[in-house]
Scaffold this active site. Structure first.
Site, PDB file in Angstrom:
ATOM      1  N   HIS A  51       0.843  -1.208   0.000  1.00 19.82           N
ATOM      2  CA  HIS A  51       0.000   0.000   0.000  1.00 19.82           C
ATOM      3  C   HIS A  51       0.865   1.240   0.000  1.00 19.82           C
ATOM      4  CE1 HIS A  51      -3.254   2.748   1.326  1.00 19.82           C
ATOM      5  NE2 HIS A  51      -4.029   1.841   0.783  1.00 19.82           N
ATOM      6  N   ILE A  57       1.830   4.635   1.591  1.00 18.82           N
ATOM      7  CA  ILE A  57       0.872   5.461   2.327  1.00 18.82           C
ATOM      8  C   ILE A  57       0.185   4.573   3.357  1.00 18.82           C
ATOM      9  CG2 ILE A  57      -1.259   6.806   2.175  1.00 18.82           C
ATOM     10  CD1 ILE A  57      -0.446   7.542  -0.691  1.00 18.82           C
ATOM     11  N   GLY A  60      -6.040   4.503   5.416  1.00 19.75           N
ATOM     12  CA  GLY A  60      -6.922   5.298   6.260  1.00 19.75           C
ATOM     13  C   GLY A  60      -7.586   4.473   7.352  1.00 19.75           C
ATOM     14  N   VAL A  61      -7.952   3.237   7.029  1.00 16.52           N
ATOM     15  CA  VAL A  61      -8.597   2.404   8.037  1.00 16.52           C
ATOM     16  C   VAL A  61      -7.659   2.134   9.209  1.00 16.52           C
ATOM     17  CG1 VAL A  61     -10.252   1.348   6.467  1.00 16.52           C
ATOM     18  CG2 VAL A  61      -8.057   0.248   6.838  1.00 16.52           C
ATOM     19  N   GLU A  65      -8.090   2.871  13.124  1.00 19.90           N
ATOM     20  CA  GLU A  65      -7.780   1.866  14.139  1.00 19.90           C
ATOM     21  C   GLU A  65      -6.838   2.433  15.201  1.00 19.90           C
ATOM     22  OE1 GLU A  65      -7.466  -1.601  16.410  1.00 19.90           O
ATOM     23  OE2 GLU A  65      -8.966  -1.092  14.902  1.00 19.90           O
TER      24      GLU A  65
END
Length: 149
Positions: A51, A57, A60-61, A65
């Site tokens: 990723h 990067i 976002g998840v 978290e």
């Protein structure tokens, strides 16, 4: 009264372990109110392999978290449940917005505050940032529960 937590105290408050532990240090916690924590984002994180190759990067998840884990520390410590085995589960994620990418080498600051607190259900607002620039903001609801048998 505010406190700081090193990694040893973070590990005592959270059940998470590598590779899912996303809080490295608590800079400030005011029980019943707010927490400010840090995630040191390293290029060695497993998720950077895919990723994205060539443009790493933090997903976002995983920012959400990390904010949820900081909230978990706040909830567990506020309710004096460290070492109780209690777990904090997500119930809802609302109004998540991603503002800027998080790259390797960053110190991701995690600021979370209670917006509502009941005996087992808590609502929070959280913001993640790098060098003062917001990368993610979210409202979420969590439940404190016994671990599964």
């Amino acid at each position: 009264m505010s406190e700081t937590y090193d990694i040893t105290r973070v590990l005592k408050a959270l059940p998470h372990r590598y590779p899912m532990l996303l809080v490295d240090r608590v800079e400030e916690i005011v029980k019943g109110e707010r927490i400010s924590a840090i995630k040191a984002v390293s290029f060695n994180e497993d998720f950077f392999q895919g990723h994205f190759p060539g443009r790493p990067i933090m997903p976002g998840v995983l920012q959400i978290e990390a904010l949820a884990q900081a909230a978990g520390i706040l909830g567990i410590e506020t309710m004096d449940l460290a070492d109780s085995g209690k777990l904090v589960y997500f119930m809802a994620i609302e109004n998540a917005k991603f503002r800027a990418p998080v790259e390797p080498g960053c110190l991701l600051k995690l600021d979370v505050a209670f917006t509502q607190q009941r005996s087992k259900i808590c609502k929070f607002e959280g913001k993640a940032s790098v060098d003062g620039k917001v990368t993610c903001e979210v409202n979420f609801t969590a439940m404190i529960a016994d671990p599964p048998n």
